[in-house]
Design a protein around this motif. Sequence first.
Motif, PDB file in Angstrom:
ATOM      1  N   ARG A 116      -5.055   0.533   1.113  1.00  0.00           N
ATOM      2  CA  ARG A 116      -6.312   0.392   0.417  1.00  0.00           C
ATOM      3  C   ARG A 116      -6.740  -0.902  -0.190  1.00  0.00           C
ATOM      4  O   ARG A 116      -7.773  -1.461  -0.045  1.00  0.00           O
ATOM      5  CB  ARG A 116      -6.552   1.626  -0.400  1.00  0.00           C
ATOM      6  CG  ARG A 116      -8.180   2.040  -0.762  1.00  0.00           C
ATOM      7  CD  ARG A 116      -8.842   2.285   0.628  1.00  0.00           C
ATOM      8  NE  ARG A 116      -9.849   2.962   0.515  1.00  0.00           N
ATOM      9  CZ  ARG A 116     -10.929   3.124   1.407  1.00  0.00           C
ATOM     10  NH1 ARG A 116     -10.874   2.307   2.521  1.00  0.00           N
ATOM     11  NH2 ARG A 116     -12.114   3.466   1.147  1.00  0.00           N
ATOM     12  N   SER A 117      -5.823  -1.329  -1.021  1.00  0.00           N
ATOM     13  CA  SER A 117      -5.968  -2.550  -1.649  1.00  0.00           C
ATOM     14  C   SER A 117      -5.897  -3.853  -0.842  1.00  0.00           C
ATOM     15  O   SER A 117      -6.872  -4.576  -1.081  1.00  0.00           O
ATOM     16  CB  SER A 117      -4.590  -2.617  -2.677  1.00  0.00           C
ATOM     17  OG  SER A 117      -4.579  -4.089  -3.044  1.00  0.00           O
TER      18      SER A 117
ATOM     19  N   ARG B  23       2.119   8.239  -0.931  1.00  0.00           N
ATOM     20  CA  ARG B  23       1.091   7.762  -2.096  1.00  0.00           C
ATOM     21  C   ARG B  23       1.167   6.127  -2.061  1.00  0.00           C
ATOM     22  O   ARG B  23      -0.094   5.791  -2.153  1.00  0.00           O
ATOM     23  CB  ARG B  23       1.144   8.380  -3.194  1.00  0.00           C
ATOM     24  CG  ARG B  23       0.060   8.265  -4.212  1.00  0.00           C
ATOM     25  CD  ARG B  23       0.475   9.421  -5.567  1.00  0.00           C
ATOM     26  NE  ARG B  23      -0.153   8.657  -6.359  1.00  0.00           N
ATOM     27  CZ  ARG B  23       0.720   7.673  -7.366  1.00  0.00           C
ATOM     28  NH1 ARG B  23       1.842   7.430  -6.919  1.00  0.00           N
ATOM     29  NH2 ARG B  23      -0.068   7.150  -8.412  1.00  0.00           N
ATOM     30  N   LEU B  24       2.034   5.580  -2.584  1.00  0.00           N
ATOM     31  CA  LEU B  24       2.023   4.260  -2.838  1.00  0.00           C
ATOM     32  C   LEU B  24       1.477   3.255  -1.555  1.00  0.00           C
ATOM     33  O   LEU B  24       0.964   2.388  -1.569  1.00  0.00           O
ATOM     34  CB  LEU B  24       3.227   3.939  -3.439  1.00  0.00           C
ATOM     35  CG  LEU B  24       3.671   4.504  -4.923  1.00  0.00           C
ATOM     36  CD1 LEU B  24       4.972   4.019  -5.254  1.00  0.00           C
ATOM     37  CD2 LEU B  24       2.633   4.097  -5.973  1.00  0.00           C
ATOM     38  N   GLU B  25       2.202   3.794  -0.592  1.00  0.00           N
ATOM     39  CA  GLU B  25       1.757   3.011   0.892  1.00  0.00           C
ATOM     40  C   GLU B  25       0.461   3.119   1.171  1.00  0.00           C
ATOM     41  O   GLU B  25      -0.171   1.973   1.388  1.00  0.00           O
ATOM     42  CB  GLU B  25       2.544   3.824   1.997  1.00  0.00           C
ATOM     43  CG  GLU B  25       2.293   2.845   3.322  1.00  0.00           C
ATOM     44  CD  GLU B  25       2.742   1.457   3.212  1.00  0.00           C
ATOM     45  OE1 GLU B  25       2.160   0.772   3.939  1.00  0.00           O
ATOM     46  OE2 GLU B  25       3.970   1.045   2.648  1.00  0.00           O
ATOM     47  N   GLY B  26      -0.012   4.443   0.828  1.00  0.00           N
ATOM     48  CA  GLY B  26      -1.691   4.517   0.989  1.00  0.00           C
ATOM     49  C   GLY B  26      -2.552   3.647   0.063  1.00  0.00           C
ATOM     50  O   GLY B  26      -3.656   2.964   0.477  1.00  0.00           O
ATOM     51  N   LYS B  27      -1.959   3.681  -1.035  1.00  0.00           N
ATOM     52  CA  LYS B  27      -2.749   2.595  -2.066  1.00  0.00           C
ATOM     53  C   LYS B  27      -2.671   1.283  -1.986  1.00  0.00           C
ATOM     54  O   LYS B  27      -3.691   0.265  -1.870  1.00  0.00           O
ATOM     55  CB  LYS B  27      -2.190   2.837  -3.458  1.00  0.00           C
ATOM     56  CG  LYS B  27      -2.357   4.086  -4.217  1.00  0.00           C
ATOM     57  CD  LYS B  27      -1.770   4.782  -5.376  1.00  0.00           C
ATOM     58  CE  LYS B  27      -2.056   3.685  -6.645  1.00  0.00           C
ATOM     59  NZ  LYS B  27      -3.178   4.273  -7.237  1.00  0.00           N
ATOM     60  N   SER B  28      -1.536   0.817  -1.440  1.00  0.00           N
ATOM     61  CA  SER B  28      -1.283  -0.728  -0.977  1.00  0.00           C
ATOM     62  C   SER B  28      -2.146  -0.891   0.143  1.00  0.00           C
ATOM     63  O   SER B  28      -2.913  -1.931   0.218  1.00  0.00           O
ATOM     64  CB  SER B  28       0.121  -0.983  -0.681  1.00  0.00           C
ATOM     65  OG  SER B  28       0.684  -0.376   0.406  1.00  0.00           O
TER      66      SER B  28
END
Length: 137
Positions: free
Chosen positions: A125-126, A118-123
């Motif tokens: 996207r950022s 989840r955190l990897e996907g957020k980064s």
Amino acid sequence: MLPSRRPLLIDPDEVEMSAIRAQGAGGQNVNKVSSAVHLRYDILASSLPPDVKERLLALRDTRITQEGVLVLKAQQHRTQEMNRNDALARLQAVVDSVATPPLARRATKPTYGSKQRRLEGKSQRSEIKNLRGRVRD
């Protein structure tokens, strides 16, 4: 493990059936013969256990009236007897679908790997959104 429950059998005396003319194509046979079956099953007056009645009435089904009567129409087959059997089988299927109580959901925590994904996907996207900004020299 689930508690085993005997299959709920529907008392034929609680089912009200009437023969009606079927709709649709079929020619002379459909126009002259009352081969379709209209089944009415009063849920509140039935001998089903109270918890099953409650789950049956809670179904979001358009075939259940405001008064708590389940109405089924069987007209698939050419003979009245086959339509009668089809209607009873469909009624039994509806009752069987609510016979066992739903399992209570136990909340679980997300795994470490799912948190990392989840955190990897957020980064990612950022980073994509940061690249959309103004180009600076």
